[in-house]
Design a protein around this motif. Structure first.
Motif, PDB file in Angstrom:
ATOM      1  N   SER A 140       9.645   2.550  -3.911  1.00 38.48           N
ATOM      2  CA  SER A 140      10.332   1.605  -4.734  1.00 38.48           C
ATOM      3  C   SER A 140      10.636   2.403  -5.934  1.00 38.48           C
ATOM      4  O   SER A 140       9.873   2.833  -6.600  1.00 38.48           O
ATOM      5  CB  SER A 140       9.633   0.368  -5.018  1.00 38.48           C
ATOM      6  OG  SER A 140      10.242  -0.450  -5.751  1.00 38.48           O
ATOM      7  N   ARG A 184      16.237   0.948  -7.625  1.00 36.21           N
ATOM      8  CA  ARG A 184      16.516  -0.075  -6.322  1.00 36.21           C
ATOM      9  C   ARG A 184      14.951  -0.007  -5.818  1.00 36.21           C
ATOM     10  O   ARG A 184      14.102   0.667  -5.297  1.00 36.21           O
ATOM     11  CB  ARG A 184      17.033   0.761  -5.170  1.00 36.21           C
ATOM     12  CG  ARG A 184      17.174   0.181  -3.894  1.00 36.21           C
ATOM     13  CD  ARG A 184      17.667   0.760  -2.733  1.00 36.21           C
ATOM     14  NE  ARG A 184      17.875   0.133  -1.787  1.00 36.21           N
ATOM     15  CZ  ARG A 184      18.626  -0.085  -0.931  1.00 36.21           C
ATOM     16  NH1 ARG A 184      19.871   0.657  -0.992  1.00 36.21           N
ATOM     17  NH2 ARG A 184      18.696  -0.721   0.408  1.00 36.21           N
ATOM     18  N   GLN A 201      12.034  -1.958  -3.737  1.00 35.41           N
ATOM     19  CA  GLN A 201      11.691  -2.129  -2.321  1.00 35.41           C
ATOM     20  C   GLN A 201      10.739  -3.193  -1.898  1.00 35.41           C
ATOM     21  O   GLN A 201       9.579  -2.860  -2.351  1.00 35.41           O
ATOM     22  CB  GLN A 201      11.359  -0.933  -1.503  1.00 35.41           C
ATOM     23  CG  GLN A 201      12.551   0.272  -1.364  1.00 35.41           C
ATOM     24  CD  GLN A 201      13.722  -0.083  -0.648  1.00 35.41           C
ATOM     25  OE1 GLN A 201      13.572  -0.804   0.411  1.00 35.41           O
ATOM     26  NE2 GLN A 201      15.179  -0.068  -1.141  1.00 35.41           N
TER      27      GLN A 201
END
Length: 133
Positions: free
Chosen positions: A82, A86, A88
């Motif tokens: 992560s 972006r 996750q």
């Protein structure tokens, strides 16, 4: 200013592991400390210690002693999943097995930072921070 302090910490550990260093010292933060404690509990590092130096008050450091040296190092790959650009997020059933169970994933859950297999047992999801093997 650092964009991603956790990624810098992981890079420091990766580089130290590849060059057979025995310990790493970085600036202390709660996230770095939590991740280092997970790595210690899973057997990837020997010791994690918060050091407050009297010469520089107010700037504690985190000392991480690595396990193994050279070809017998315990961390061969450590990857940030992560990222700030972006993130996750995974549910409890979506936490990946790393290298068929030989590695671990580290997840930031509402109950703190923990290894992926512990989060699965407690049926917790969260941000998938990194994978290690």
């Amino acid at each position: 200013m650092q964009t991603d302090p956790l990624a810098d910490f992981l890079t420091t550990i990766r580089n130290a592991s590849r060059t057979a260093k025995t310990e790493v010292r970085v600036a202390w933060s709660r996230m770095r400390s939590d991740v280092a404690h997970v790595l210690k509990n899973e057997g990837y590092v020997l010791e994690v210690e918060k050091i407050s130096d009297k010469a520089t008050p107010g700037k504690p450091e985190l000392r991480v002693k690595l396990r193994g040296t050279g070809k017998t190092r315990s961390i061969t790959q450590i990857t940030r999943v992560s990222k700030p650009g972006r993130r996750q997020y995974v549910g409890a059933g979506e936490i990946p097995r790393v290298l068929g169970g030989m590695g671990i994933s580290v997840v930031s859950t509402p109950r703190g930072v923990m290894a992926g297999h512990q989060a699965k047992k407690q049926k917790l999801g969260g941000e998938l921070l990194l994978t290690v093997y």
